[in-house]
Design a protein around this motif. Structure first.
Motif, PDB file in Angstrom:
ATOM      1  N   ASN A   1       0.833  -1.212   0.000  1.00 22.90           N
ATOM      2  CA  ASN A   1       0.000   0.000   0.000  1.00 22.90           C
ATOM      3  C   ASN A   1       0.861   1.253   0.000  1.00 22.90           C
ATOM      4  O   ASN A   1       0.540   2.239  -0.694  1.00 22.90           O
TER       5      ASN A   1
ATOM      6  N   ASN B   1       0.729   4.144  -2.776  1.00 23.31           N
ATOM      7  CA  ASN B   1       0.325   5.504  -2.406  1.00 23.31           C
ATOM      8  C   ASN B   1       1.390   6.536  -2.757  1.00 23.31           C
ATOM      9  O   ASN B   1       1.084   7.632  -3.231  1.00 23.31           O
TER      10      ASN B   1
ATOM     11  N   GLN C   1       1.802   6.423  -6.768  1.00 20.82           N
ATOM     12  CA  GLN C   1       0.556   6.570  -7.533  1.00 20.82           C
ATOM     13  C   GLN C   1       0.495   5.606  -8.712  1.00 20.82           C
ATOM     14  O   GLN C   1      -0.239   5.816  -9.673  1.00 20.82           O
TER      15      GLN C   1
END
Length: 334
Positions: free
Chosen positions: A105, A109, A112
């Motif tokens: 994750n 994040n 992108q």
């Protein structure tokens, strides 16, 4: 061999294309490079770069864009990575599967794009084992792996065991077999089964079987996060064929595993640019990877998957810092 002027123009072209996503013309390149060259001179250099296969002209534009070969030369010889700007991020020590999931994750994040983590390979059987009597001939086996994962299995036995017998068996196993590779355990067990008390031998067989199943279930697990990010990347959203090929790679986890295995064979960050080899079969994708460690030993690989038109300097920072965070979190958890 490129001269300094050609290198500078190629570097400016790649950086401008990464930033804008538009083919770069001679006028734009003249301004971006800072060189006082005539448009004719720049066009001649661009023509030479095109002949070398470093840039190409799309059919719909007079400008040029980098090829996989051009990206490779840029990444290998012209890319400068500034000191990290992602040092404020942390991954807390936790169960390994949670650390791995959080790392995927984080990669997604920050970049992108798509974050990918290969879970640590498991070679040891257990760090600790317990047997609990649930009812007659029905036991709960609790196995704690060397990296802290806990596996619970209910087994049925041919004979009934008292809790005292189960404690005795667990103490013996924790003393004699803890931390051994599963093949070593099998070998030792074959040689010692005659001398072991029947109940201990039976429970040892069950422990090996359960440990083997647990390893098989979680071996080489691929954690992927952020596939939907590619929907907002213009390089993919404008071409459904590109997007479909990217998602096919995520579905074909065996192919992704082979790629990450190659990356894990070297230290530090590696960059795979689509189209330059069979490693990344889609020329519109690039992958930035790094291995991660537990107590100084490489156990897995992580990375970012995105378009070839990515800010490689940022991706290198993101992958490098995440690799260090995962290594620290898993090492401190043990």
């Amino acid at each position: 061999m490129l001269d300094d002027r050609s290198k500078l123009l190629l570097k400016a072209l790649v950086e401008r294309y990464i930033a804008d996503g538009q083919p770069v013309g001679s006028r734009t390149l003249s301004r971006a490079s800072g060189l006082e060259l005539s448009p004719a001179t720049i066009r001649n250099v661009m023509s030479d770069l095109e002949e070398l296969g470093l840039i190409v002209s799309p059919h719909t534009s007079a400008g040029r864009i980098p090829t996989a070969r051009g990206y490779r030369l840029f990444v290998d010889t012209m890319l400068t990575v500034q000191p990290g700007q992602y040092g404020s991020h942390v991954l807390a020590p936790d169960q390994p599967q949670k650390v791995i999931s959080n790392a995927a994750n984080l990669l997604s994040n920050l970049s992108q794009f798509v974050g990918v983590v290969i879970a640590p390979r498991r070679t040891s059987v257990f760090r600790h084992i317990e047997f609990l009597r649930l009812s007659e001939r029905r036991l709960l086996v609790i196995i704690v792996s060397p990296d802290g994962d806990v596996q619970n299995r209910v087994i049925f036995t041919q004979q009934d065991y008292s809790q005292a017998q189960l404690i005795e068996a667990a103490n013996f196993l924790n003393t004699q077999y803890v931390g051994l590779d599963i093949e070593d355990v099998r070998t030792r067990l074959q040689g010692e089964v005659e001398s072991l008390r029947t109940e201990i031998a039976t429970l040892m067989q069950a422990a090996v079987t359960i440990s083997s199943e647990a390893i098989t279930e979680t071996q080489d697990e691929v954690i992927i996060s952020g596939e939907r990010n590619l929907l907002s990347v213009s390089d993919f959203s404008s071409d459904m064929g590109h997007l479909r090929r990217a998602f096919e790679l995520f579905e074909q986890k065996a192919q992704l595993m082979r790629l990450m295995d190659i990356a894990g064979q070297a230290e530090g960050v590696r960059i795979f640019i689509g189209g330059e080899s069979q490693v990344v079969p889609f020329e519109d994708l690039s992958i930035v990877t790094s291995p991660y460690e537990v107590d100084g030993k490489i156990v897995g690989t992580l990375g970012v998957i995105g378009p070839t038109r990515m800010a490689y300097d940022r991706m290198i920072q993101i992958v490098d810092i995440t690799s260090k965070l995962v290594s620290n979190a898993l090492s401190h958890h043990k």
